[in-house]
Design a protein around this motif. Sequence first.
Motif, PDB file in Angstrom:
ATOM      1  N   ASP A  61      12.124   5.530  -3.123  1.00 57.37           N
ATOM      2  CA  ASP A  61      11.133   5.585  -2.042  1.00 57.37           C
ATOM      3  C   ASP A  61      10.501   4.205  -1.877  1.00 57.37           C
ATOM      4  OD1 ASP A  61       7.951   7.300  -1.454  1.00 57.37           O
ATOM      5  OD2 ASP A  61       9.364   6.365  -0.069  1.00 57.37           O
ATOM      6  N   TYR A  64       7.627   3.116  -4.103  1.00 62.31           N
ATOM      7  CA  TYR A  64       6.592   4.113  -4.412  1.00 62.31           C
ATOM      8  C   TYR A  64       7.083   5.056  -5.499  1.00 62.31           C
ATOM      9  CZ  TYR A  64       3.568   2.358  -0.785  1.00 62.31           C
ATOM     10  OH  TYR A  64       2.726   1.546  -0.050  1.00 62.31           O
ATOM     11  N   HIS A 104       2.418   9.882  -9.341  1.00 60.92           N
ATOM     12  CA  HIS A 104       3.758  10.127  -9.878  1.00 60.92           C
ATOM     13  C   HIS A 104       4.357   8.813 -10.374  1.00 60.92           C
ATOM     14  CE1 HIS A 104       3.848   9.626  -5.419  1.00 60.92           C
ATOM     15  NE2 HIS A 104       4.663   8.638  -5.738  1.00 60.92           N
ATOM     16  N   PHE A 150       9.240  15.471   1.145  1.00 61.90           N
ATOM     17  CA  PHE A 150      10.505  14.918   1.652  1.00 61.90           C
ATOM     18  C   PHE A 150      11.573  16.001   1.754  1.00 61.90           C
ATOM     19  CE2 PHE A 150       8.364  11.230   1.920  1.00 61.90           C
ATOM     20  CZ  PHE A 150       8.308  10.365   0.853  1.00 61.90           C
ATOM     21  N   PHE A 169       6.941  14.512  -3.977  1.00 61.12           N
ATOM     22  CA  PHE A 169       7.705  13.667  -3.049  1.00 61.12           C
ATOM     23  C   PHE A 169       9.184  13.759  -3.424  1.00 61.12           C
ATOM     24  CE2 PHE A 169       4.348  12.170  -0.437  1.00 61.12           C
ATOM     25  CZ  PHE A 169       3.225  12.373  -1.223  1.00 61.12           C
ATOM     26  N   ARG A 203      -5.077  -0.485  -3.832  1.00 58.41           N
ATOM     27  CA  ARG A 203      -4.956   0.641  -2.931  1.00 58.41           C
ATOM     28  C   ARG A 203      -4.340   1.726  -3.782  1.00 58.41           C
ATOM     29  NH1 ARG A 203      -0.295   3.755  -1.085  1.00 58.41           N
ATOM     30  NH2 ARG A 203      -0.575   4.387   1.081  1.00 58.41           N
ATOM     31  N   ASP A 205      -2.381   5.131  -4.182  1.00 53.67           N
ATOM     32  CA  ASP A 205      -1.454   5.953  -3.431  1.00 53.67           C
ATOM     33  C   ASP A 205      -1.737   7.442  -3.614  1.00 53.67           C
ATOM     34  OD1 ASP A 205       1.810   7.080  -3.554  1.00 53.67           O
ATOM     35  OD2 ASP A 205       1.057   5.942  -1.835  1.00 53.67           O
ATOM     36  N   VAL A 206      -1.736   8.203  -2.536  1.00 51.82           N
ATOM     37  CA  VAL A 206      -1.991   9.655  -2.529  1.00 51.82           C
ATOM     38  C   VAL A 206      -2.901  10.072  -3.677  1.00 51.82           C
ATOM     39  CG1 VAL A 206      -0.154  10.662  -1.178  1.00 51.82           C
ATOM     40  CG2 VAL A 206       0.313  10.053  -3.530  1.00 51.82           C
ATOM     41  N   GLU A 290      -5.802   6.078  -0.638  1.00 50.87           N
ATOM     42  CA  GLU A 290      -5.000   6.714   0.415  1.00 50.87           C
ATOM     43  C   GLU A 290      -5.167   8.210   0.183  1.00 50.87           C
ATOM     44  OE1 GLU A 290      -0.592   7.514   2.224  1.00 50.87           O
ATOM     45  OE2 GLU A 290      -1.067   7.645   0.076  1.00 50.87           O
ATOM     46  N   PRO A 292      -4.393  11.413   2.194  1.00 52.21           N
ATOM     47  CA  PRO A 292      -3.923  12.229   3.321  1.00 52.21           C
ATOM     48  C   PRO A 292      -4.544  13.625   3.309  1.00 52.21           C
ATOM     49  CG  PRO A 292      -2.124  11.793   1.770  1.00 52.21           C
ATOM     50  CD  PRO A 292      -3.303  10.976   1.330  1.00 52.21           C
ATOM     51  N   ARG A 326       3.066  13.684  13.489  1.00 55.78           N
ATOM     52  CA  ARG A 326       3.758  12.404  13.597  1.00 55.78           C
ATOM     53  C   ARG A 326       5.113  12.515  14.292  1.00 55.78           C
ATOM     54  NH1 ARG A 326       6.610  10.052   9.180  1.00 55.78           N
ATOM     55  NH2 ARG A 326       5.400  11.294   7.739  1.00 55.78           N
ATOM     56  N   HIS A 361       2.742   1.369   6.788  1.00 53.74           N
ATOM     57  CA  HIS A 361       4.189   1.429   6.528  1.00 53.74           C
ATOM     58  C   HIS A 361       4.726   2.851   6.593  1.00 53.74           C
ATOM     59  CE1 HIS A 361       2.177   2.649   2.964  1.00 53.74           C
ATOM     60  NE2 HIS A 361       3.311   3.083   2.454  1.00 53.74           N
ATOM     61  N   ASP A 362       3.836   3.825   6.831  1.00 51.75           N
ATOM     62  CA  ASP A 362       4.227   5.246   6.861  1.00 51.75           C
ATOM     63  C   ASP A 362       4.198   5.840   8.254  1.00 51.75           C
ATOM     64  OD1 ASP A 362       2.546   6.158   3.747  1.00 51.75           O
ATOM     65  OD2 ASP A 362       4.592   5.469   4.142  1.00 51.75           O
ATOM     66  N   GLU A 424      12.507   9.756   3.709  1.00 52.60           N
ATOM     67  CA  GLU A 424      11.963  10.878   4.477  1.00 52.60           C
ATOM     68  C   GLU A 424      12.780  11.096   5.744  1.00 52.60           C
ATOM     69  OE1 GLU A 424       7.503  12.235   5.704  1.00 52.60           O
ATOM     70  OE2 GLU A 424       8.276  10.419   6.670  1.00 52.60           O
ATOM     71  N   ARG A 451       9.230   6.521   9.691  1.00 54.72           N
ATOM     72  CA  ARG A 451       8.448   5.454   9.072  1.00 54.72           C
ATOM     73  C   ARG A 451       9.178   4.119   9.198  1.00 54.72           C
ATOM     74  NH1 ARG A 451       6.514   7.808   3.305  1.00 54.72           N
ATOM     75  NH2 ARG A 451       8.688   7.429   2.732  1.00 54.72           N
TER      76      ARG A 451
HETATM   77  O1  LIG Z   1       1.292  11.582   2.404  1.00 53.18           O
HETATM   78  C1  LIG Z   1       1.675  10.493   2.481  1.00 53.18           C
HETATM   79  C2  LIG Z   1       1.561   9.564   1.314  1.00 53.18           C
HETATM   80  O2  LIG Z   1       2.158   8.336   1.444  1.00 53.18           O
HETATM   81  C3  LIG Z   1       2.172   7.556   0.271  1.00 53.18           C
HETATM   82  O3  LIG Z   1       2.839   8.187  -0.792  1.00 53.18           O
HETATM   83  C4  LIG Z   1       4.222   8.414  -0.621  1.00 53.18           C
HETATM   84  C5  LIG Z   1       4.724   8.775  -2.008  1.00 53.18           C
HETATM   85  O4  LIG Z   1       4.376   7.761  -2.905  1.00 53.18           O
HETATM   86  C6  LIG Z   1       4.993   7.212  -0.104  1.00 53.18           C
HETATM   87  O5  LIG Z   1       6.236   7.614   0.358  1.00 53.18           O
HETATM   88  C7  LIG Z   1       4.240   6.547   1.029  1.00 53.18           C
HETATM   89  O6  LIG Z   1       4.908   5.388   1.449  1.00 53.18           O
HETATM   90  C8  LIG Z   1       2.843   6.234   0.555  1.00 53.18           C
HETATM   91  O7  LIG Z   1       2.097   5.547   1.495  1.00 53.18           O
HETATM   92  C9  LIG Z   1       2.280  10.211   3.745  1.00 53.18           C
HETATM   93  O8  LIG Z   1       1.595   9.489   4.524  1.00 53.18           O
HETATM   94  C10 LIG Z   1       3.668   9.981   3.576  1.00 53.18           C
HETATM   95  O9  LIG Z   1       4.016   8.938   4.293  1.00 53.18           O
HETATM   96  C11 LIG Z   1       4.589  11.044   3.990  1.00 53.18           C
HETATM   97  O10 LIG Z   1       5.002  10.759   5.218  1.00 53.18           O
HETATM   98  C12 LIG Z   1       4.217  12.423   3.850  1.00 53.18           C
HETATM   99  O11 LIG Z   1       4.666  13.182   4.901  1.00 53.18           O
END
Ligand SMILES: O=C(CO[C@H]1O[C@H](CO)[C@@H](O)[C@H](O)[C@H]1O)[C@@H](O)[C@H](O)[C@H](O)CO
Length: 591
Positions: A61, A64, A104, A150, A169, A203, A205-206, A290, A292, A326, A361-362, A424, A451
Amino acid sequence: AAQPPWWRRAVFYQVYPRSFADSDGDGVGDLRGVTSRLDHLADLGVDCVWLSPIFDSPNEDMGYDVRDYRAVMSEMGTLADLDDLIAGAHERGMRIILDLVVNHTSAEHAWFRAAVADPDGPYGDYYHLQPGVPGEDGSGPPPNNWASFFGGSAWRWLPEAKRWALHLFAPGQMDLNWENPRVRAEVAEIVRWWRARGIDGFRLDVINYISKRPGLPDGNEAIGALMGFPGIEHYFFGPRLHEYLRELRATGFTRTAQDPRPPSTVRSRGADGTLGVPEPPDPVGVLVGETPGVGVEMSRLLSGARRRELDLVFNFDVLDGPGKVRWDDYRYDLGYLKGFYLDYLARLGPDDAIALFLDNHDNPRMLSKVLGTRDRDPVLRSAAAKALATIQLTLPGTPFLFQGQEIAAINQDFAAAAELKDVESVNRLAELRADGVAHEDALARVRPGARDHARVPMRWEPGPTTGFSTGTPWQVGREDSVGFTVAEQGADPGSVLSFHRDLIRLRRAEPALTDGGFRALLPRSREYFGWVRTAPGDGDDWLVEVNLTDRTIKRPRGLPAATGVLGSHGLARGPRMAPYECVVARVLIAG
Ligand SMILES: O=C(CO[C@H]1O[C@H](CO)[C@@H](O)[C@H](O)[C@H]1O)[C@@H](O)[C@H](O)[C@H](O)CO
C-alpha cells in the motif's frame, strides 16, 4: 499575550515522495529528489513539510505498510539522505513531519513474523490474532463480519499459526493490538527516536481506528450497509482512544530534560519571510491526526488544546457533497464547501483548531471535482485553483496543501486498468470484474474516485516525464496541458503558482489572516463566499471574496469599503465577479 503554537499559523505542504522528484533515474521519487526541490517549497512560503511514508516497506500500500520504522525505504534513499533533508528544510525555515502508520504494520515486520512463528509468545499479543473453529483448519467463518477497506473480509487465516489475523486494510497490513502496553511503548519509542533526529512531529495515519471494542463483536448489518464497512462502529472511535492519544503525546511527543538537542532545529522566519536563528527544540512535536469518519464534535474532542491529545485532525466530510461518496462521478458544489466551513467555524471554541485541506494522496483532485470535464479549460482551471487557494489560505485555520495544488493539478484521463497502480483501485476493479461488470464499465466506475489521480508525477517542467525523472516513472500522468508546470508558471506573475506565493506571503505579513477574527458576509448565498478577517491588534482588517460558481455573478452591495491587493481578475472589484473570481482586499478605515 502567549504566542499561539507555531502550527496554528503555519502553512503545511504534503509531499508524496514516490511522485515528487526522482534523483537517480529509477522512475521512483526519493529523498534526494525532495531535497533538490526544497527551494521550490521555501519560495512558496511553506512552514512545514509533511512526508508521506518513507520507511522500509514491501509497498503493498505504497509505504502505508511499514516493515521497519527505523529504516528508510531502499528506493527512496538512506537515513543519511533523510538527515540531509531534515537539515535542509530547517536551514530554509521549514519544519518537517513524517507519517506515523501505527494502526497496523506490514505482515513482513519482525513483530508480525515473530507473532506468526509463536502466536502464544511475546509478540502474539502485538496483533489481533484469533483461533479458528476447533477441528477445522480455518475453513470456518472469520471471527466477525468486519470488512476490509480494500475489499473482502478484514480477516486472514494464517495456516502456519492456526490463527485468524485482523487487517482493516490490505491483507499485508496487520492491525496492531493497542490494548497491549508493550505495543504502545514501542510506538512512543519510535516517535522519540525520530524526534531525536530532528523530526518536528507526525501525521498519524488512521489514528482514530487504534482502539477496538473488546471482544471484537460483529458489526451491525444496517450500519455496515450504510457505511459500507461492517464493523466500523466498533473501532472508528474506540473506548480507549482518548487514553491512548494522551499517553502517546506524553510518552512519545513531549520532550524531557534528558532528551538530547536534535542535530538541527528550524530557523525562525520573520513576518517578511527573512530567516533568523535556529529556534529552540519544540517542547512537544506536532500531532496531526488522520481521522476518517469523525465529525466536528469528535474532531474537537480529539484536538481541543486542553484535551492534550492531538493538535489537528483531518475531518473528511468536506471532500464529498451530501449523499455522495468518493466514487460518485458528479460536480462538487462549492456552495456545500462554504456551508461546511461556516458550520465548522461556528462550532469551534477558543481552544479548538481546524485543518483546512482539499487534496491529499487518497483522493481525486478537488479542482476536477469542481470543474468536471471543464478542468481542461486553462482559464477556468486557473481561476478555480486561485479561488480554492484563497479559501484555504485566508479562512481561519491551518492549511494543508498537497503537491501539485500550487500549479492547479487536475485528474488524469486513465484509459486502461493497467494504468491504475493503487491497491484500492486494483481490488475494486477486480471485484467489479468478478461481479461480471464489463471491463470498460468497471474502469468507468473506479476512475472517478481513484486515489491514483493524486499520485502521478509532479509536473516540474514540460516534457514526457515532466522533469520528475530521467527514467521511466513508476506511474504515468495522463494530461498534456500547456502552461501547468512549475517551470512555466514560476516566471509568470499571473500564474496559479505566483498567486499561491503572493497569498502565502500576504498571510505571513498580515496578522488578521492568521490570528484574526472571522465574520461571514451573506452566509446564505450559495454563489458568493465573502468574509472579513478582523485584526487581533491594531493591524488592518481584510475582506475576502470568492465567486463559487462558473457563472458571472453580481457583487453584493453594502460590503465594507476595501482596496483590492490580490485578485484573480485584477483588483478593481467592480459590480460583477467573473467565474470563480476571488479577491483579497484591505478594509479601509472610515473617516
Ligand atoms: O481511511 C482512509 C485512511 O487512509 C490512510 O490509511 C490507509 C491505510 O494505511 C492508506 O491506504 C492511506 O493512504 C492513508 O492515508 C482512507 O482515506 C483511505 O484512503 C481509503 O480510501 C479508505 O477507503
